[in-house]
Design a protein around this motif. Structure first.
Motif, PDB file in Angstrom:
ATOM      1  N   THR A 163       2.653   1.742  -3.421  1.00 52.96           N
ATOM      2  CA  THR A 163       1.708   2.087  -4.489  1.00 52.96           C
ATOM      3  C   THR A 163       1.203   3.505  -4.335  1.00 52.96           C
ATOM      4  O   THR A 163       1.140   4.273  -5.311  1.00 52.96           O
ATOM      5  CB  THR A 163       0.530   1.097  -4.485  1.00 52.96           C
ATOM      6  OG1 THR A 163       1.027  -0.227  -4.672  1.00 52.96           O
ATOM      7  CG2 THR A 163      -0.449   1.428  -5.594  1.00 52.96           C
TER       8      THR A 163
ATOM      9  N   MET B  71      -0.681  -2.323  -7.709  1.00 55.00           N
ATOM     10  CA  MET B  71      -1.166  -2.919  -6.473  1.00 55.00           C
ATOM     11  C   MET B  71      -1.724  -4.310  -6.730  1.00 55.00           C
ATOM     12  O   MET B  71      -2.503  -4.521  -7.658  1.00 55.00           O
ATOM     13  CB  MET B  71      -2.236  -2.030  -5.829  1.00 55.00           C
ATOM     14  CG  MET B  71      -2.732  -2.561  -4.484  1.00 55.00           C
ATOM     15  SD  MET B  71      -3.855  -1.421  -3.637  1.00 55.00           S
ATOM     16  CE  MET B  71      -2.722  -0.128  -3.136  1.00 55.00           C
TER      17      MET B  71
ATOM     18  N   GLN C 260      -3.199   1.852 -10.706  1.00 53.36           N
ATOM     19  CA  GLN C 260      -3.593   1.032  -9.561  1.00 53.36           C
ATOM     20  C   GLN C 260      -3.619  -0.458  -9.889  1.00 53.36           C
ATOM     21  O   GLN C 260      -3.068  -1.266  -9.138  1.00 53.36           O
ATOM     22  CB  GLN C 260      -4.964   1.491  -9.042  1.00 53.36           C
ATOM     23  CG  GLN C 260      -4.973   2.857  -8.385  1.00 53.36           C
ATOM     24  CD  GLN C 260      -4.486   2.813  -6.946  1.00 53.36           C
ATOM     25  OE1 GLN C 260      -4.062   1.781  -6.452  1.00 53.36           O
ATOM     26  NE2 GLN C 260      -4.543   3.950  -6.268  1.00 53.36           N
TER      27      GLN C 260
ATOM     28  N   LYS D  39      -4.105  -7.455  -6.312  1.00 54.11           N
ATOM     29  CA  LYS D  39      -5.529  -7.584  -6.021  1.00 54.11           C
ATOM     30  C   LYS D  39      -5.769  -8.197  -4.653  1.00 54.11           C
ATOM     31  O   LYS D  39      -6.866  -8.070  -4.101  1.00 54.11           O
ATOM     32  CB  LYS D  39      -6.211  -8.428  -7.100  1.00 54.11           C
ATOM     33  CG  LYS D  39      -6.240  -7.742  -8.458  1.00 54.11           C
ATOM     34  CD  LYS D  39      -7.035  -8.548  -9.475  1.00 54.11           C
ATOM     35  CE  LYS D  39      -7.087  -7.807 -10.810  1.00 54.11           C
ATOM     36  NZ  LYS D  39      -7.857  -8.562 -11.825  1.00 54.11           N
TER      37      LYS D  39
ATOM     38  N   ALA E  59      -6.794  -2.352   5.323  1.00 57.94           N
ATOM     39  CA  ALA E  59      -6.174  -3.329   4.425  1.00 57.94           C
ATOM     40  C   ALA E  59      -5.396  -4.382   5.212  1.00 57.94           C
ATOM     41  O   ALA E  59      -5.469  -5.578   4.924  1.00 57.94           O
ATOM     42  CB  ALA E  59      -5.247  -2.611   3.437  1.00 57.94           C
TER      43      ALA E  59
ATOM     44  N   ALA F 250      -5.940  -4.894  -2.538  1.00 57.82           N
ATOM     45  CA  ALA F 250      -6.910  -3.854  -2.860  1.00 57.82           C
ATOM     46  C   ALA F 250      -8.194  -4.030  -2.055  1.00 57.82           C
ATOM     47  O   ALA F 250      -8.633  -5.140  -1.759  1.00 57.82           O
ATOM     48  CB  ALA F 250      -7.226  -3.881  -4.354  1.00 57.82           C
TER      49      ALA F 250
ATOM     50  N   TYR G 269       0.828  -1.207   0.000  1.00 54.69           N
ATOM     51  CA  TYR G 269       0.000   0.000   0.000  1.00 54.69           C
ATOM     52  C   TYR G 269       0.864   1.260   0.000  1.00 54.69           C
ATOM     53  O   TYR G 269       0.612   2.201  -0.762  1.00 54.69           O
ATOM     54  CB  TYR G 269      -0.913  -0.008   1.226  1.00 54.69           C
ATOM     55  CG  TYR G 269      -1.661   1.288   1.425  1.00 54.69           C
ATOM     56  CD1 TYR G 269      -2.852   1.536   0.752  1.00 54.69           C
ATOM     57  CD2 TYR G 269      -1.156   2.272   2.260  1.00 54.69           C
ATOM     58  CE1 TYR G 269      -3.526   2.734   0.919  1.00 54.69           C
ATOM     59  CE2 TYR G 269      -1.827   3.467   2.440  1.00 54.69           C
ATOM     60  CZ  TYR G 269      -3.011   3.697   1.768  1.00 54.69           C
ATOM     61  OH  TYR G 269      -3.668   4.889   1.934  1.00 54.69           O
TER      62      TYR G 269
END
Length: 457
Positions: free
Chosen positions: A259, A344, A340, A346, A379, A349, A256
């Protein structure tokens, strides 16, 4: 005289006894009163009369109340110790962002732990100080020019308001301006008090920066040792489970942070380039504001980028403001649909609705700090809870992968070149294409198939 016969002795009447009706043997019978006449009703045990569903709901309710009280107490502790808690939280984000460079120095160039951490922190400080110095020098030299250009821009805005579709006359314009001056006079004291309060906390701000830098250094150099010591304080049966969950949470936090940093840099650079093409002043300060604001997902980028629209409106007029707005929307689309998904994993996310609600709830509870940390917190919690529930988003860790030396995509099996994961993603997207077609059983089955595809990758 004849004697009258003695009356027979009366015996007391027998008291009728109440019949006790045995409990119904039928499990579907009502647990209330026995199904007899009114004279023969016998109350049952109150515990047996409560439905099982109500008992379960009550058990959940008091546990939720206890958890809520515990969370409220935790919030009170955090609010009372923000001088220490916020710098440590910032240090965790910085550690997740800077860890790849420190690992490169330590693993590839054979730097000692503390040397690699020190070099990483010093380079980070040099970059930040250099950017702030450039922004400060441009502010000092560009503010007078901005004031002059803003005067010309205000004239254009005024003419557009008078001659454009709104047709605001001179009397209305004067009324609005007088109302603005009145508001400033009434709230000027509050504004000055807020400025004094902010200057009074300068010592706390400097102390927070120092705590952040020191914590970041030790997290980079000895983070694994610190965490291992904390885990050893737990009972032995929980140590491995907690440690493995933390490793997956750390991968999520690092992914996170990296990104968001790249996305924020792209937003700041391209919006600043668009502002430069339009001839707007103060490009570096504007870019830095957009960069730091973009660390708050969705909301922060929009709010910080609106500054460029306001500058374009007051400096160049309504047409330039509309062009600037179009540039911002274009950059946002590129970020959401290209950057994104590529950057990042999946497995990290979150759903956009969860992000918006998390930012809103965090800002309501803790202000700007809550808005900044709400999404990475959610997250990490999502990844850890998924692992404890039996769904490992990063099976590469169970196969000997490193939580600090490998990317989230590699650990999730998304960049191995195997077609299993992309094919499963396409299959799941096709299954859920129609509205109303998703069921809990379908999601459970898809989760199992995706986990199997990641393990094969």
């Amino acid at each position: 005289m004849a004697r009258l016969p003695r009356p027979a002795r009366r015996t007391p009447a027998a008291v009728p006894t109440r019949k006790t009706i045995p409990a119904a043997t039928d499990p579907s019978a009502s647990p209330g009163w026995s199904d007899t006449s009114g004279a023969d009703l016998v109350p049952r045990d109150a515990e047996a009369a409560i439905p099982h569903e109500l008992k379960v709901a009550a058990a959940y309710s008091w546990r939720f109340i206890v958890v809520g009280i515990a969370l409220w107490g935790l919030m009170q502790i955090l609010s009372a110790t923000t001088t220490v808690v916020i710098p440590i939280a910032v240090a965790l984000l910085l550690t997740g962002l800077l860890m790849p460079f420190a690992v490169f120095l330590n693993h590839r160039l054979a730097f000692p732990r503390h040397a690699a951490a020190a070099v990483t922190v010093l380079i980070f400080m040099a970059v930040v100080i250099g950017l702030l110095s450039l922004a400060g020098s441009q502010l000092i030299s560009g503010v007078p020019k901005l004031v002059d250009q803003a005067g010309l821009g205000m004239d254009q805005v005024t003419r557009w308001l008078q001659d454009g579709p709104l047709h605001i006359g001179d009397a209305q314009m004067t009324e609005y301006l007088d109302a603005g001056r009145t508001w400033l006079k009434e709230h000027g004291q509050n504004l000055s008090t807020g400025a004094l309060r902010a200057s009074g906390t300068a010592t706390e701000f400097l102390a927070g920066i120092l705590i952040t830098l020191i914590s970041t250094f030790f997290f980079l150099a000895e983070g694994d040792r610190i965490w291992s010591w904390m885990v050893r304080l737990l009972p032995g049966m929980y140590q491995e489970r907690v440690h493995e969950g933390f490793r997956r949470g750390w991968v999520t936090l690092g992914s996170y942070a990296k990104t968001q940093c790249i996305v924020a840099a792209v937003d700041a650079v391209f919006i600043a380039i668009g502002a430069g093409i339009l001839g707007l002043p103060l490009l570096i300060p504007m870019g830095l504001i957009i960069f730091f604001g973009s660390f708050i997902p969705i909301v922060g980028a929009v709010i910080s980028a609106s500054l460029a629209v306001l500058v374009a409106l007051f400096v160049k007029g309504p047409v330039a403001a509309l062009i600037m707005l179009g540039i911002i929307l274009l950059v946002q689309q590129v970020e959401g649909h290209i950057l994104q998904p590529v950057l990042m994993s999946k497995a990290v996310a979150l759903h956009p609705l969860a992000v918006i609600l998390g930012v809103g709830l965090g800002s309501f509870l803790l202000g700007m700090v809550g808005a900044l940390f709400s999404v990475p917190f959610m997250a990490v919690v999502n990844t850890v809870m998924s692992y404890w529930a039996g769904h490992d988003n990063f099976p590469g860790l169970a196969q000997g992968g490193s939580a600090v030396g490998m990317s989230a995509k590699d650990l999730a099996g998304e960049s191995s070149g195997d077609d299993d994961v992309p094919e499963e993603e396409d299959r799941q997207e096709d299954q859920t294409r129609k509205i109303g077609s998703v069921t809990p059983m379908m999601l459970a089955e898809q989760s199992e198939r995706m986990a199997a595809a990641r393990r094969r990758a």
